[in-house]
Design a protein around this motif. Structure first.
Motif, PDB file in Angstrom:
ATOM      1  N   ILE A 124      36.948  38.827  48.011  1.00 46.10           N
ATOM      2  CA  ILE A 124      37.960  37.770  47.931  1.00 46.10           C
ATOM      3  C   ILE A 124      37.928  37.194  46.517  1.00 46.10           C
ATOM      4  CG2 ILE A 124      38.831  35.641  48.955  1.00 46.10           C
ATOM      5  CD1 ILE A 124      37.211  36.308  51.454  1.00 46.10           C
ATOM      6  N   PRO A 125      38.606  37.845  45.581  1.00 48.78           N
ATOM      7  CA  PRO A 125      38.583  37.365  44.196  1.00 48.78           C
ATOM      8  C   PRO A 125      39.461  36.132  44.016  1.00 48.78           C
ATOM      9  CG  PRO A 125      40.007  39.272  44.374  1.00 48.78           C
ATOM     10  CD  PRO A 125      39.399  39.071  45.731  1.00 48.78           C
ATOM     11  N   THR A 126      39.093  35.318  43.057  1.00 44.56           N
ATOM     12  CA  THR A 126      39.925  34.192  42.637  1.00 44.56           C
ATOM     13  C   THR A 126      40.057  34.257  41.119  1.00 44.56           C
ATOM     14  OG1 THR A 126      38.002  32.728  42.457  1.00 44.56           O
ATOM     15  CG2 THR A 126      39.196  32.726  44.552  1.00 44.56           C
ATOM     16  N   THR A 127      40.959  33.456  40.581  1.00 43.96           N
ATOM     17  CA  THR A 127      41.135  33.432  39.130  1.00 43.96           C
ATOM     18  C   THR A 127      41.024  32.004  38.624  1.00 43.96           C
ATOM     19  OG1 THR A 127      43.542  33.251  39.349  1.00 43.96           O
ATOM     20  CG2 THR A 127      42.623  35.466  39.123  1.00 43.96           C
ATOM     21  N   SER A 128      40.681  31.873  37.359  1.00 43.38           N
ATOM     22  CA  SER A 128      40.635  30.552  36.739  1.00 43.38           C
ATOM     23  C   SER A 128      41.068  30.668  35.286  1.00 43.38           C
ATOM     24  CB  SER A 128      39.227  29.949  36.830  1.00 43.38           C
ATOM     25  OG  SER A 128      38.330  30.652  35.991  1.00 43.38           O
ATOM     26  N   GLN A 129      41.356  29.525  34.681  1.00 44.73           N
ATOM     27  CA  GLN A 129      41.797  29.496  33.291  1.00 44.73           C
ATOM     28  C   GLN A 129      40.726  30.077  32.377  1.00 44.73           C
ATOM     29  OE1 GLN A 129      41.730  25.094  33.581  1.00 44.73           O
ATOM     30  NE2 GLN A 129      40.940  25.162  31.492  1.00 44.73           N
ATOM     31  N   PRO A 130      41.092  30.474  31.159  1.00 45.42           N
ATOM     32  CA  PRO A 130      40.094  31.024  30.235  1.00 45.42           C
ATOM     33  C   PRO A 130      38.940  30.055  29.999  1.00 45.42           C
ATOM     34  CG  PRO A 130      42.309  31.391  29.401  1.00 45.42           C
ATOM     35  CD  PRO A 130      42.447  30.486  30.583  1.00 45.42           C
ATOM     36  N   ASN A 131      37.749  30.604  29.924  1.00 44.73           N
ATOM     37  CA  ASN A 131      36.553  29.824  29.636  1.00 44.73           C
ATOM     38  C   ASN A 131      36.714  29.080  28.304  1.00 44.73           C
ATOM     39  OD1 ASN A 131      33.804  29.742  28.144  1.00 44.73           O
ATOM     40  ND2 ASN A 131      33.220  30.008  30.284  1.00 44.73           N
TER      41      ASN A 131
END
Length: 283
Positions: free
Chosen positions: A58-65
């Motif tokens: 179950i992948p999620t995404t987030s803004q660039p580090n």
């Protein structure tokens, strides 16, 4: 030719090869799987993401580090560009726009202009490519921003998930609702609201043909035509369906340009394998 750097992020559906071809800087969002962070298109490919989904992850995404952004932007600052134009996905869907602004202010980069496209997926790529072409033709920052505003006002995006499993896994739909929709064999057509604030339901039907008819009616009501618009179809490991959609749209809208590519990670993580996105945008 203006000494401008054009930047976009991987929510644009642009891959590394395309970025190199057009001379555009591509910034990776983060893909999070089992507490492990991957830079989209750098540490994990689209095909590897597909396999993770097949394996039940179950992948999620987030803004660039922030550290990653800081390093990139310090490098850009040292290269003395006349202007740096950053085109991000909708600020309501990702913190990427805010992240760029935060680091810009810290580094006092007065020559950086950050545009909130209020879009996601291929329309953002289209904007970035057009911005690069305009920079190559000696257009000013103001002229490029006029183009971006015009495109943002003449675009529409559909998302058609193959099923509801990933929407339930990602928390976008309750497990019970997903199960009922599957049992009833309901087809859904989602869309990105015009202000870019969220993805919402556009139409639901027991038959796929009715969903397609609803989408075509929307295209016609916007006067989509070959002279003024182009269409993008992005898919999550479903090229066969994407090609069928392309052929159908070209039959209906004679002579129109239709481009097929892969769905960006952020939409694949929510829509799941097999889903497709269809966008129209003015030229």
């Amino acid at each position: 030719m203006k000494n401008y750097l054009i930047v976009t992020d991987t929510t644009s559906a642009m891959n590394g090869d395309q970025a190199k071809k057009y001379g555009i800087e591509l910034v990776s969002l983060s893909v999070l799987i089992d507490h492990q962070e991957y830079k989209d298109q750098i540490d994990i490919s689209t095909e590897e993401l597909y396999q993770k989904l097949r394996d039940g992850c179950i992948p999620t995404t987030s803004q660039p580090n922030t550290g990653y952004l800081q390093n990139l932007m310090e490098k850009w600052k040292s290269e003395n560009y006349e202007a740096i134009i950053v085109i991000t996905c909708s600020s309501d869907l990702s913190g990427t726009w805010s992240g760029f602004n935060l680091v810009k202010n810290d580094l006092e980069m007065d020559n950086m202009y950050i545009y909130d496209s209020r879009q996601i997926g291929a329309p953002v790529m289209d904007m970035a490519i057009c911005a690069k072409e305009m920079a190559n033709n000696d257009c000013s920052v103001a002229e490029i921003f006029e183009m971006l505003e015009r495109k943002s006002a003449n675009v529409f995006s559909f998302l058609a998930p193959l099923d509801f499993k990933q929407l339930a896994r990602s928390g976008r739909l309750s497990p019970l609702a997903a199960k009922m929709a599957t049992i009833l064999k309901v087809k859904a057509l989602l869309y990105l609201k015009e202000d870019g604030s969220c993805v919402d339901k556009f139409a639901m039907s027991r038959t796929g043909s009715k969903v397609i008819k609803t989408m075509i009616e929307k295209f016609k009501s916007a006067n989509v035509n070959a002279q003024d618009f182009r269409i993008y179809i992005s898919h999550a490991d479903n090229e066969e369906l994407a090609i069928k959609a392309k052929n159908l749209l070209q039959d209906i809208f004679e002579g129109i340009e239709v481009f097929v590519n892969k769905l960006p990670a952020v939409l694949t993580c929510h829509g799941g394998l097999g889903c497709i996105a269809i966008h129209y945008i003015c030229k």
